[in-house]
Each structure stands twice: as C-alpha cells, then as structure tokens.
Design an enzyme around this catalytic site. Structure first.
Site, mmCIF file in Angstrom:
data_model
loop_
_atom_site.group_PDB
_atom_site.id
_atom_site.type_symbol
_atom_site.label_atom_id
_atom_site.label_comp_id
_atom_site.label_asym_id
_atom_site.label_seq_id
_atom_site.Cartn_x
_atom_site.Cartn_y
_atom_site.Cartn_z
ATOM 1 N N LYS A 140 24.018 17.420 16.234
ATOM 2 C CA LYS A 140 25.401 17.858 16.026
ATOM 3 C C LYS A 140 26.119 17.978 17.353
ATOM 4 O O LYS A 140 25.669 18.676 18.255
ATOM 5 C CB LYS A 140 25.411 19.209 15.292
ATOM 6 C CG LYS A 140 26.812 19.755 15.004
ATOM 7 C CD LYS A 140 27.531 18.958 13.928
ATOM 8 C CE LYS A 140 28.978 19.370 13.758
ATOM 9 N NZ LYS A 140 29.134 20.612 13.003
ATOM 10 N N HIS A 192 33.493 17.158 7.946
ATOM 11 C CA HIS A 192 34.604 17.920 7.350
ATOM 12 C C HIS A 192 35.978 17.382 7.746
ATOM 13 O O HIS A 192 36.760 18.073 8.382
ATOM 14 C CB HIS A 192 34.499 19.413 7.658
ATOM 15 C CG HIS A 192 34.059 19.761 9.063
ATOM 16 N ND1 HIS A 192 34.670 19.267 10.174
ATOM 17 C CD2 HIS A 192 33.054 20.557 9.507
ATOM 18 C CE1 HIS A 192 34.072 19.750 11.237
ATOM 19 N NE2 HIS A 192 33.089 20.525 10.875
ATOM 20 N N HIS A 205 31.834 17.170 15.180
ATOM 21 C CA HIS A 205 32.967 18.072 14.938
ATOM 22 C C HIS A 205 34.147 17.438 15.667
ATOM 23 O O HIS A 205 34.251 17.530 16.889
ATOM 24 C CB HIS A 205 32.690 19.491 15.457
ATOM 25 C CG HIS A 205 33.821 20.424 15.131
ATOM 26 N ND1 HIS A 205 33.744 21.383 14.152
ATOM 27 C CD2 HIS A 205 35.087 20.494 15.611
ATOM 28 C CE1 HIS A 205 34.913 22.008 14.049
ATOM 29 N NE2 HIS A 205 35.743 21.488 14.940
ATOM 30 N N ASP A 260 30.295 22.586 4.401
ATOM 31 C CA ASP A 260 30.636 23.403 5.571
ATOM 32 C C ASP A 260 30.734 24.878 5.176
ATOM 33 O O ASP A 260 31.500 25.638 5.767
ATOM 34 C CB ASP A 260 31.933 22.938 6.248
ATOM 35 C CG ASP A 260 32.067 23.514 7.652
ATOM 36 O OD1 ASP A 260 31.043 23.940 8.233
ATOM 37 O OD2 ASP A 260 33.200 23.555 8.173
HETATM 38 O O1 DOR Z 1 35.249 27.009 10.054
HETATM 39 C C1 DOR Z 1 34.206 26.707 10.611
HETATM 40 N N1 DOR Z 1 33.162 27.563 10.656
HETATM 41 N N2 DOR Z 1 34.121 25.539 11.213
HETATM 42 C C2 DOR Z 1 33.078 25.204 11.983
HETATM 43 O O2 DOR Z 1 33.064 24.123 12.513
HETATM 44 C C3 DOR Z 1 31.986 26.177 12.204
HETATM 45 C C4 DOR Z 1 31.902 27.151 11.121
HETATM 46 C C5 DOR Z 1 31.023 28.347 11.421
HETATM 47 O O3 DOR Z 1 29.926 28.168 11.952
HETATM 48 O O4 DOR Z 1 31.436 29.463 11.117
HETATM 49 ZN ZN ZN Z 2 30.278 23.379 10.027
#
Ligand code: DOR
Ligand code: ZN
Length: 349
Positions: free
Chosen positions: A101, A176, A138, A250
């Site tokens: 990732k 996402h 990401h 996600d």
């Molecule tokens: O909204 C999110 N929460 N986007 C991310 O990329 C990480 C995730 C998290 O780990 O809370």
């Molecule tokens: Zn994520």
C-alpha cells in the site's frame, strides 16, 4: 417488475478494509467475517506493517479473534515507506503478503510514515512487478496548495500517468476512487494492469450529505465525498459490469469521540452492513443483477485468486441502523444511510 425479496450471492471479498489492532480488533473483524470470505487488510497501524515479520504477527492476531470454525482468510498488505527495499518485497512475498500500500506521506489517517517522493519508488516497483504483487494506491496529492476536492484528480493526471509509463508491467489498484475523472481515467487507460475499488459511501453520498444542514462527521472520509456528478459516475461504473471496478469498502472505524471532535478523524465504519449498503446503491439504479460480479468475482479475478466457496443471502427486510456498536472499551457510531434505515439484511447461506 416484480419486487425481488431475496438475492443469493457467491460469498464475496472486501478488497480494502481497516481492521485496526489491540482491544478493538475482535469488535471490528467480527462484522466482516459475517459477510465476506476474504478481506484485504490495510497496514496503516500506529506502528505500520512495514515488514514481512510484522505482517505475519498481524495476520496471526487477526486469526486469533476469528470465530470458532471460521474459514475467513485475511489477505495481508505491506506499508510502503521511503526505506522499503526490494528485499523487503521479496520477503513479504514469501510470507504470503499479496500487495503493497502506497500512502503519499500525510495524505490520510496514519500515513505519516508513507512515501515522501514517488520518484524514489522505482526499485520497489520493479521488485513488485517481478514478484507479481500489486501496488495499491491512495491517490491524492498532498501539496497544501491543492484544494482538498481536487487532490485525487491532480494525483491521477500528474502522478499516476507518469508512474504507469515508468512501470507498465506493474499491476495497480487505484483505491476508493471518488471522481468522474478517475472513472474516465480507468476507461481511458485501464487494461489488465489498472483496476479500482469503490466504497459504498461514495456510491450513496455526495458532499451535500456531509455539509448541508449541519456538518455530519460520520460522512467524513478520505478521499472526501465529491459532487453528485461524481457519485453518479461511480455508480454507473460499479454497476456497468466492467471488471476493472470491484468492491473495497474502506471500512475505517474510529471511536465515536475521535470523529465527533473539534478535529474529527477521517473514516466511515461501513463494515457492519457492507453488502446491504452496496445492494441499496445497486438497487437505486435497478442493477442488483450486477452485484454478484462486483462483490465476488471481479476482485478475485484481478488478484488472481480462486472464488470463495459458499454463498450469502440478502433478504428484503427493513431495519433501523444501530446508534452505536462496541469498539473495545469505547463505542463507534457506525456509518448511517440518510434515512437511518436499510431495506436489505445479509445472512449466511
Ligand atoms: O477515510 C479514510 N480513513 N481514508 C483513508 O485512506 C484511511 C482511513 C483510516 O485508516 O481511517
Ligand atoms: Zn483505506
């Protein structure tokens, strides 16, 4: 058309989930296990999963909280840093890690150890391609000058195009996706080495849901919700039958107090009702028949995995979403639909 009361799906996979760790782990994992055969577990722990040995320890911790007799499979990922080496990739492969990732440093929750300059990733990308592992992205730029609603588009046009030219043999997933631009990009450049996951919240909500009539912190995630035009493009892509788009929730739990806060965390906890939420989105455009492939086949095909055995059943049944759920010593407020209701309920077949 007659109303459908029951939908049987092959047991699906969640190709993007956050399980967290420690005292909350069991409370998070139990929801996903009820719906999915496998889940791809994100590595952004407080001490990120940067090596094969950490991935092995984390996988074991997940296995230990599985219900008795469960055959659920956690698929592990490695967290890319500025110091990840090709040897780290080779060791991860040996340990059964399937993907790496890439968080641009500072892009989202627990991304501080992420990559500061993508141009330094060449050796690792070559190792990933050689090991037939995937790069999970990401896709947001982190330049403070760039507006938060533009960050994904800028990433795709400025960085992803160049990265793909440098590494045409590397299989990537743009995680996402949230914009019409990203959908167009996958249509334009997508071949077997570029796929995308789509969350339920990005299929069901636009930014008005988050910001009009009071700020709703439980709709706040990253990449942030975009416009109605973007939402419609995502829904069209997810329900189109195009195998480059597949399910990744996600689902990202945070304690209620960490989200209902002067500086609230990003992340929606959808894992407790993931399939019901996707079914609601697909049904809204009359495409429930497209859910099985999106949820249970396209992702597995892209990852080169066999399909799961077994099935799950969605029954038409209205239920009020819970206000809170246990989260270790605290509580989570799970993601809610705007109505606070769902009209589908998932059962094991
Ligand atoms: O909204 C999110 N929460 N986007 C991310 O990329 C990480 C995730 C998290 O780990 O809370
Ligand atoms: Zn994520």
């Amino acid at each position: 058309m007659a109303t459908l009361h029951e939908l049987v799906l092959p047991r699906p996979d969640d190709f993007h989930v956050h399980f967290r760790e420690g005292t909350v782990l069991a409370d998070v994992v139990r929801h996903t296990v009820l719906q999915f055969g496998r889940a791809l577990v994100m590595p952004n722990l407080k001490d990120p999963v940067t090596t094969a040995s950490k991935a092995i320890v984390y996988r074991q911790a997940i296995r230990e909280v599985l219900p008795e007799g469960s055959d659920f499979t956690p698929l592990m990922t490695l967290y890319l840093t500025d110091t990840t080496t090709p040897e780290d990739i080779a060791e991860a492969k040996k340990a059964g890690v399937v993907a790496v990732k890439w968080y641009p440093a500072g892009a989202t929750t627990l991304s501080d150890h992420g990559v500061s300059d993508w141009r330094q990733m060449d050796a690792v990308c070559e190792a990933l391609a050689a090991e037939e592992m995937l790069l999970l992205i990401h896709g947001e730029v982190t330049d403070p000058q760039i507006d938060i609603f533009e960050r994904e588009t800028r990433f795709v046009r400025d960085i992803l195009v160049a990265l793909r030219q440098r590494h045409p043999n590397l299989r990537m997933v743009l995680e996402h996706i949230t914009t019409k631009d990203s959908v167009d990009f996958i249509h334009e450049y997508g071949h077997q080495n570029l796929g995308a996951t789509i969350t339920a919240q990005h299929l069901l909500n636009n930014r008005n849901h988050m910001l009009v009539g009071g700020i709703k912190p439980h709709f706040y995630c990253l990449p942030i919700l975009k416009t109605e035009t973007d939402r419609c493009a995502l829904l069209e892509a997810a329900t189109s039958g195009d195998s480059r788009f597949f399910l990744g929730t996600d689902s990202a739990p945070h304690a209620q107090s960490a989200k209902e806060n002067a500086c609230g965390c990003a992340g929606c906890f959808t894992g407790y009702a993931a399939l019901e939420l996707y079914a609601t989105a697909f049904e809204s455009v009359g495409k429930l028949d497209k859910l099985a492939n999106f949820a249970a086949r396209f992702g597995a095909d892209y990852y080169g995995l066999p399909y799961n055995k077994g099935e799950v059943v969605l029954k038409r049944e209205s239920w009020a979403l819970p206000e809170t759920l246990p989260f270790g010593a605290t509580l989570i407020r799970p993601y809610h639909t705007v109505s606070g209701q769902l009209n589908w309920k998932c059962f094991q077949a």
